[in-house]
Design a protein around this motif. Sequence first.
Motif, short mmCIF file in Angstrom:
data_model
loop_
_atom_site.label_atom_id
_atom_site.label_comp_id
_atom_site.label_asym_id
_atom_site.label_seq_id
_atom_site.Cartn_x
_atom_site.Cartn_y
_atom_site.Cartn_z
N ARG A 243 0.84 -1.21 0.00
CA ARG A 243 0.00 0.00 0.00
C ARG A 243 0.87 1.26 0.00
O ARG A 243 0.57 2.23 -0.69
CB ARG A 243 -0.92 -0.01 1.21
CG ARG A 243 -1.88 1.13 1.21
CD ARG A 243 -2.82 1.06 2.39
NE ARG A 243 -3.73 2.18 2.32
CZ ARG A 243 -5.00 2.08 2.48
NH1 ARG A 243 -5.55 0.91 2.73
NH2 ARG A 243 -5.76 3.14 2.40
N PHE A 244 1.97 1.22 0.75
CA PHE A 244 2.90 2.35 0.80
C PHE A 244 3.51 2.59 -0.58
O PHE A 244 3.58 3.73 -1.05
CB PHE A 244 4.00 2.07 1.84
CG PHE A 244 5.08 3.10 1.87
CD1 PHE A 244 4.82 4.37 2.39
CD2 PHE A 244 6.35 2.82 1.39
CE1 PHE A 244 5.82 5.33 2.42
CE2 PHE A 244 7.34 3.77 1.42
CZ PHE A 244 7.07 5.04 1.94
N LEU A 245 3.96 1.53 -1.25
CA LEU A 245 4.52 1.67 -2.59
C LEU A 245 3.47 2.16 -3.58
O LEU A 245 3.77 2.97 -4.46
CB LEU A 245 5.12 0.34 -3.06
CG LEU A 245 6.41 -0.10 -2.36
CD1 LEU A 245 6.81 -1.49 -2.83
CD2 LEU A 245 7.52 0.89 -2.59
N GLY A 246 2.26 1.68 -3.44
CA GLY A 246 1.17 2.15 -4.30
C GLY A 246 0.88 3.62 -4.09
O GLY A 246 0.63 4.36 -5.04
N ASP A 247 0.93 4.06 -2.85
CA ASP A 247 0.70 5.48 -2.55
C ASP A 247 1.81 6.37 -3.12
O ASP A 247 1.57 7.52 -3.47
CB ASP A 247 0.59 5.69 -1.04
CG ASP A 247 -0.70 5.13 -0.47
OD1 ASP A 247 -1.64 4.88 -1.26
OD2 ASP A 247 -0.78 4.94 0.77
N ILE A 248 3.01 5.83 -3.21
CA ILE A 248 4.12 6.60 -3.77
C ILE A 248 4.08 6.59 -5.30
O ILE A 248 4.28 7.61 -5.94
CB ILE A 248 5.46 6.06 -3.26
CG1 ILE A 248 5.63 6.38 -1.78
CG2 ILE A 248 6.63 6.64 -4.05
CD1 ILE A 248 6.86 5.78 -1.17
N LEU A 249 3.83 5.42 -5.89
CA LEU A 249 3.91 5.28 -7.33
C LEU A 249 2.70 5.85 -8.08
O LEU A 249 2.83 6.26 -9.23
CB LEU A 249 4.10 3.81 -7.71
CG LEU A 249 5.43 3.20 -7.26
CD1 LEU A 249 5.47 1.74 -7.64
CD2 LEU A 249 6.61 3.94 -7.85
N LYS A 250 1.55 5.88 -7.45
CA LYS A 250 0.35 6.38 -8.11
C LYS A 250 0.49 7.84 -8.55
O LYS A 250 0.22 8.16 -9.72
CB LYS A 250 -0.86 6.21 -7.21
CG LYS A 250 -2.18 6.36 -7.95
CD LYS A 250 -3.38 6.21 -7.03
CE LYS A 250 -3.32 4.92 -6.24
NZ LYS A 250 -4.48 4.75 -5.35
#
Length: 77
Positions: free
Chosen positions: A6-13
């Motif tokens: 979720r953290f990576l998704g929040d950064i990459l989005k």
Amino acid sequence: MGGLIRFLGDILKPLLTLLVTVVGLAFAVSVFSPAVDNAIETRLPVWTRLDPAQDRVRAWLGLEVEDEPAWWQFWRD
């Protein structure tokens, strides 16, 4: 593990959104301005692969300038 994804998704989005927006705007500007298109192509040679798409969009928008036949070719339509 779910928190990391979720953290990576929040950064990459937002980064992906920014990338798609910049490329989309550059494409739109290059369709309307051949000078900008040439400037992008000198800095990013892979941009030339978009030429068929740019030509299609220009034709669809009616931006292609059609050469009028010479005056002696009046029988060609």
